[in-house]
Design an enzyme around this catalytic site. Structure first.
Site, PDB file in Angstrom:
ATOM      1  N   MET A  42     -64.299 -23.260  82.519  1.00 29.47           N
ATOM      2  CA  MET A  42     -64.552 -24.454  83.344  1.00 29.47           C
ATOM      3  C   MET A  42     -63.623 -25.579  82.908  1.00 29.47           C
ATOM      4  O   MET A  42     -63.347 -25.721  81.710  1.00 29.47           O
ATOM      5  CB  MET A  42     -66.007 -24.884  83.186  1.00 29.47           C
ATOM      6  CG  MET A  42     -66.971 -23.774  83.558  1.00 29.47           C
ATOM      7  SD  MET A  42     -68.687 -24.291  83.495  1.00 29.47           S
ATOM      8  CE  MET A  42     -69.479 -22.778  84.048  1.00 29.47           C
ATOM      9  N   GLY A 150     -78.589 -20.700  83.518  1.00 28.62           N
ATOM     10  CA  GLY A 150     -80.015 -21.027  83.539  1.00 28.62           C
ATOM     11  C   GLY A 150     -80.525 -21.623  84.840  1.00 28.62           C
ATOM     12  O   GLY A 150     -81.640 -22.133  84.889  1.00 28.62           O
ATOM     13  N   ASP A 180     -73.354 -13.283  90.266  1.00 28.11           N
ATOM     14  CA  ASP A 180     -73.299 -14.189  89.118  1.00 28.11           C
ATOM     15  C   ASP A 180     -74.130 -15.443  89.373  1.00 28.11           C
ATOM     16  O   ASP A 180     -73.770 -16.261  90.215  1.00 28.11           O
ATOM     17  CB  ASP A 180     -71.828 -14.565  88.865  1.00 28.11           C
ATOM     18  CG  ASP A 180     -71.640 -15.420  87.620  1.00 28.11           C
ATOM     19  OD1 ASP A 180     -72.602 -15.613  86.867  1.00 28.11           O
ATOM     20  OD2 ASP A 180     -70.495 -15.884  87.414  1.00 28.11           O
ATOM     21  N   GLY A 181     -75.221 -15.573  88.620  1.00 29.66           N
ATOM     22  CA  GLY A 181     -76.026 -16.787  88.678  1.00 29.66           C
ATOM     23  C   GLY A 181     -77.484 -16.499  88.961  1.00 29.66           C
ATOM     24  O   GLY A 181     -77.832 -15.983  90.025  1.00 29.66           O
ATOM     25  N   GLY A 182     -78.326 -16.773  87.977  1.00 33.46           N
ATOM     26  CA  GLY A 182     -79.768 -16.633  88.171  1.00 33.46           C
ATOM     27  C   GLY A 182     -80.246 -15.206  88.320  1.00 33.46           C
ATOM     28  O   GLY A 182     -81.349 -14.957  88.834  1.00 33.46           O
ATOM     29  N   GLY A 202     -76.535 -14.556  82.065  1.00 30.24           N
ATOM     30  CA  GLY A 202     -76.494 -15.519  80.953  1.00 30.24           C
ATOM     31  C   GLY A 202     -77.869 -15.613  80.331  1.00 30.24           C
ATOM     32  O   GLY A 202     -78.196 -14.964  79.329  1.00 30.24           O
TER      33      GLY A 202
END
Ligand code: DX5
Ligand code: ZN
Length: 221
Positions: A42, A150, A180-182, A202
């Protein structure tokens, strides 16, 4: 790609690890059965957060044998492709929103010998990447707004997986569909049956007490 014959791969996202124990975290997740190590880059511009840079990845390279799956959430696509290839990336994924010249940069990644990925944010339609599906090794569907681990899974992402899986079949392509994500053990089964074959995780790996159990639960989808 016949999903029934393809076991799902799990790619723990290092940004959710304990940064004070990075080496232990990487080794623990490899020993626990992770398939790829997902590295979120990032720049504070494309997304409102910063993570780590090429030096950390370069130092991790000799202590981890998992493929390094670099997810670039940056404005400066051109600069970062070179930097992260040199640092040891095996896969480099760029965002459709970050460049008007996707085909060109995907070609640059492939010429360097890396697997090339394209990603779309939750607000971007799959139409934006239909014309480059023939070029990519993976498509990464962002199922949260990029920037932080998260967060909660955005349910409409599932339709994108279905559309991509149909296009993959119809056009006889074999790119991975990465979500990707949650992602967690509750939504993993529907993602896998929709055609996802790589799950980034994650929170649902690095914030769990037993990494091996966490990875097994995600794979059971
Ligand atoms: C978010 C990143 C994700 C994130 C995943 O911008 O791209 O890889 O770390 O973390 P969870 O699984 O906790 O959403
Ligand atoms: Zn990511």
């Amino acid at each position: 790609m016949d999903n029934l014959k393809t076991p799902v791969l799990i790619a723990p996202s290092l940004m959710a690890a304990n940064m004070l124990h990075l080496l232990d975290e990487v080794q623990a997740v490899e020993a626990a059965g992770a398939d790829w190590l997902h590295l979120d880059i990032m720049d504070g511009h494309f997304v409102p957060n910063l993570t780590f840079g090429p030096d950390i990845i370069h130092q991790l390279r000799p202590v981890c044998s998992l493929p390094f799956d670099v997810h670039l959430m940056v404005e400066s696509v051109e600069l970062c492709i070179g930097l992260y290839h040199k640092a040891g990336a095996d896969h480099i994924t760029i965002h459709a929103e970050a460049t008007a010249d996707l085909r060109h940069y995907l070609g640059v990644i492939k010429k360097l010998g890396c697997k090339a990925g394209v990603s779309i944010n939750p607000g971007t339609s799959v139409d934006a990447i239909m014309s480059v599906l023939d070029l990519v090794d993976l498509v990464l569907v962002m199922s949260v707004n990029p920037g932080f681990y998260g967060q909660s899974f955005i349910p409409s992402s599932l339709n994108k997986v279905v559309t991509l899986a149909e296009a993959r079949k119809e056009r006889n392509l074999n790119f991975h569909i990465v979500v990707d994500g949650g992602v967690n053990s509750v939504n993993a089964p529907s993602l896998i049956s929709a055609g996802a074959d790589v799950l980034v995780a994650g929170n649902s790996v690095f914030k769990q007490p037993d990494y091996s159990l966490a990875i097994q639960k995600l794979k059971q989808g």
